[in-house]
Write an enzyme that holds these catalytic residues in place. Structure first.
Site, PDB file in Angstrom:
ATOM      1  N   LYS A  56       0.765  -0.991   0.052  1.00 16.65           N
ATOM      2  CA  LYS A  56       0.114  -0.017  -0.153  1.00 16.65           C
ATOM      3  C   LYS A  56       0.818   1.750  -0.323  1.00 16.65           C
ATOM      4  CE  LYS A  56      -4.226  -1.509   2.539  1.00 16.65           C
ATOM      5  NZ  LYS A  56      -4.837  -1.740   2.593  1.00 16.65           N
TER       6      LYS A  56
ATOM      7  N   ASP B  23     -10.920   3.023   2.176  1.00 19.58           N
ATOM      8  CA  ASP B  23     -10.814   2.202   2.850  1.00 19.58           C
ATOM      9  C   ASP B  23     -11.895   3.059   4.230  1.00 19.58           C
ATOM     10  OD1 ASP B  23      -9.354  -0.447   2.488  1.00 19.58           O
ATOM     11  OD2 ASP B  23      -7.594   0.399   3.476  1.00 19.58           O
TER      12      ASP B  23
HETATM   13  P1  NDP Z   1      -2.120  -2.332  10.567  1.00 23.19           P
HETATM   14  O1  NDP Z   1      -1.218  -3.408  11.274  1.00 23.19           O
HETATM   15  O2  NDP Z   1      -1.591  -1.297   9.862  1.00 23.19           O
HETATM   16  O3  NDP Z   1      -2.421  -2.078  12.410  1.00 23.19           O
HETATM   17  C1  NDP Z   1      -2.988  -3.273  12.932  1.00 23.19           C
HETATM   18  C2  NDP Z   1      -2.996  -2.282  14.684  1.00 23.19           C
HETATM   19  O4  NDP Z   1      -3.472  -3.133  15.256  1.00 23.19           O
HETATM   20  C3  NDP Z   1      -2.127  -1.720  15.460  1.00 23.19           C
HETATM   21  O5  NDP Z   1      -2.439  -0.480  15.426  1.00 23.19           O
HETATM   22  C4  NDP Z   1      -1.764  -2.377  16.070  1.00 23.19           C
HETATM   23  O6  NDP Z   1      -1.125  -1.689  17.788  1.00 23.19           O
HETATM   24  C5  NDP Z   1      -3.291  -2.544  16.543  1.00 23.19           C
HETATM   25  N1  NDP Z   1      -2.786  -4.487  17.342  1.00 23.19           N
HETATM   26  C6  NDP Z   1      -3.065  -5.122  16.696  1.00 23.19           C
HETATM   27  N2  NDP Z   1      -2.658  -5.966  18.062  1.00 23.19           N
HETATM   28  C7  NDP Z   1      -2.784  -5.718  18.978  1.00 23.19           C
HETATM   29  C8  NDP Z   1      -2.569  -6.043  20.674  1.00 23.19           C
HETATM   30  N3  NDP Z   1      -2.815  -7.626  20.874  1.00 23.19           N
HETATM   31  N4  NDP Z   1      -3.361  -4.737  21.158  1.00 23.19           N
HETATM   32  C9  NDP Z   1      -2.918  -4.233  21.229  1.00 23.19           C
HETATM   33  N5  NDP Z   1      -3.325  -3.485  19.519  1.00 23.19           N
HETATM   34  C10 NDP Z   1      -2.539  -3.999  18.983  1.00 23.19           C
HETATM   35  O7  NDP Z   1      -3.507  -3.069  10.124  1.00 23.19           O
HETATM   36  P2  NDP Z   1      -4.544  -2.548   9.725  1.00 23.19           P
HETATM   37  O8  NDP Z   1      -4.607  -1.381  10.493  1.00 23.19           O
HETATM   38  O9  NDP Z   1      -4.197  -2.462   7.817  1.00 23.19           O
HETATM   39  O10 NDP Z   1      -5.771  -3.733   9.396  1.00 23.19           O
HETATM   40  C11 NDP Z   1      -5.965  -3.578  11.031  1.00 23.19           C
HETATM   41  C12 NDP Z   1      -7.467  -4.661  11.203  1.00 23.19           C
HETATM   42  O11 NDP Z   1      -8.128  -3.924  10.269  1.00 23.19           O
HETATM   43  C13 NDP Z   1      -7.140  -5.869  10.100  1.00 23.19           C
HETATM   44  O12 NDP Z   1      -8.323  -6.598  10.639  1.00 23.19           O
HETATM   45  C14 NDP Z   1      -7.901  -5.504   8.688  1.00 23.19           C
HETATM   46  O13 NDP Z   1      -8.377  -7.313   8.490  1.00 23.19           O
HETATM   47  C15 NDP Z   1      -9.284  -4.852   9.387  1.00 23.19           C
HETATM   48  N6  NDP Z   1      -9.446  -4.063   8.029  1.00 23.19           N
HETATM   49  C16 NDP Z   1     -10.998  -4.464   7.807  1.00 23.19           C
HETATM   50  C17 NDP Z   1     -10.970  -2.798   5.992  1.00 23.19           C
HETATM   51  C18 NDP Z   1     -12.873  -3.412   6.045  1.00 23.19           C
HETATM   52  O14 NDP Z   1     -13.203  -3.508   5.350  1.00 23.19           O
HETATM   53  N7  NDP Z   1     -13.405  -4.324   6.814  1.00 23.19           N
HETATM   54  C19 NDP Z   1     -10.096  -2.765   5.309  1.00 23.19           C
HETATM   55  C20 NDP Z   1      -8.594  -2.394   6.301  1.00 23.19           C
HETATM   56  C21 NDP Z   1      -8.380  -3.487   6.697  1.00 23.19           C
HETATM   57  P3  NDP Z   1       0.744  -1.292  17.542  1.00 23.19           P
HETATM   58  O15 NDP Z   1       0.522   0.026  16.587  1.00 23.19           O
HETATM   59  O16 NDP Z   1       1.165  -0.628  18.539  1.00 23.19           O
HETATM   60  O17 NDP Z   1       1.398  -2.507  16.973  1.00 23.19           O
END
Ligand code: NDP
Length: 287
Positions: A74, A110
């Site tokens: 992306k 998104d």
């Molecule tokens: P990223 O990897 O960019 O970000 C993940 C986020 O989740 C970060 O803020 C991370 O925190 C946090 N996180 C993950 N695990 C934990 C945990 N155990 N405890 C606390 N915080 C946690 O992923 P994306 O933003 O790209 O995607 C996130 C979700 O959104 C995915 O599940 C994806 O499937 C979904 N999604 C859905 C869409 C839809 O159309 N419905 C479109 C795009 C995405 P940290 O920064 O601290 O690591």
């Protein structure tokens, strides 16, 4: 060939990702093309990170109409394109490329998909609303920027890693009209009383980890709150079930996925998206 000769040439779109085999967007887009009577094809194309420049050259060579980008492409795709929409430039990430007049332009749908679902599925306009996002990754970035541009009055970013959360808050305060603040997520989060919309924008609860829940003090979930989840698989997450049990309204991640797909479909084809068909196709996949 006479004008009435059949054309066996399909218009091509798809998604570049790595891995990409399980990406379900193909099911929704192919159902939409069939319903709209379009001879278009959507392909899941596995592209390794080092091969992205060649893949974009291939996109041009095959005269494809566009492409979706998913992890890990992306951000890396940006220097390979001819232009960006203002929102994609602001977010620094592209998930939908449109080919027009020989130029490849990057967009980010998104956040627009979430906005669409908020308006269509929940009947809520974010203007003047106080919104909390759990998470600060790509999804939270896209959603919070769109909501800020749509007039949300205050946005709070709650994140485990301070650096990512603070950099998103700085972006929102510097480049959008909203007022944003950051909360370090180190203990169960208590949703403030004046919150209108609470969004889980983390990957917590995604299949196969379906019993996992973001750490939220559930006693702070009130009946007048709208609780949203980005997780599309499964759509009925444990978090949404708990919110519903406390009387809150809920919005699942399937609506956002349909919304961003519908916006991409319309950008590519210029035809109104058959959203009911698209949602039904995804519901069949996710059960
Ligand atoms: P990223 O990897 O960019 O970000 C993940 C986020 O989740 C970060 O803020 C991370 O925190 C946090 N996180 C993950 N695990 C934990 C945990 N155990 N405890 C606390 N915080 C946690 O992923 P994306 O933003 O790209 O995607 C996130 C979700 O959104 C995915 O599940 C994806 O499937 C979904 N999604 C859905 C869409 C839809 O159309 N419905 C479109 C795009 C995405 P940290 O920064 O601290 O690591």
């Amino acid at each position: 060939m006479s004008e009435s000769s059949p054309s066996y040439l399909s218009e091509l779109v798809g998604v570049f990702g790595f891995p990409v085999a399980e990406n379900p967007t193909i099911i929704m887009q192919e159902a939409a093309f069939r319903a709209a009577g379009l001879n278009w094809r959507y392909l899941n194309i596995e592209v390794r990170p080092e091969q992205l420049p060649d893949a974009v050259t291939g996109l041009r060579a095959f005269n494809m109409r566009g492409i979706n980008l998913t992890i890990p492409h992306k951000v890396a795709v940006i220097p390979l394109l001819d232009g960006l929409s203002p929102e994609a430039a602001l977010m620094g990430a592209v998930n939908t490329v449109v080919a027009r007049d020989g130029k490849l332009v990057g967009n980010n749908t998104d956040g627009k998909g979430f906005l669409w679902s908020l308006r269509q599925d929940a009947g809520i306009d974010p203007a003047g609303k106080e919104v909390v996002f759990l998470g600060a990754g790509g999804a939270a970035r896209a959603m919070s920027v769109e909501l800020a541009l749509a007039g949300a009055s205050r946005i709070t970013i709650v994140n485990r890693s301070a650096e990512r959360g603070q950099s998103l808050v700085e972006l929102l305060n510097a480049k959008t009209p909203t007022s944003a603040d950051f909360v370090l997520w180190s203990e169960p989060y208590r949703t403030p009383d004046d919150t209108d919309i609470l969004v889980n924008a983390t990957s917590i609860g995604l299949f196969p980890d379906i019993s996992a829940m973001p750490e939220v003090d559930l006693s702070s979930i009130r009946p007048d709150l709208l609780v949203c989840d980005v997780i599309p698989n499964p759509p009925h997450t444990a978090f949404l079930r708990e919110a519903k049990a406390r009387g809150a309204r809920t919005l699942d991640g399937l609506g956002m996925l349909v919304g961003q797909g519908a916006i991409g479909f319309e950008m590519w084809t210029g035809v109104e998206a058959p959203v009911a068909v698209m949602r039904a196709a995804l519901e069949e996949v996710f059960g």
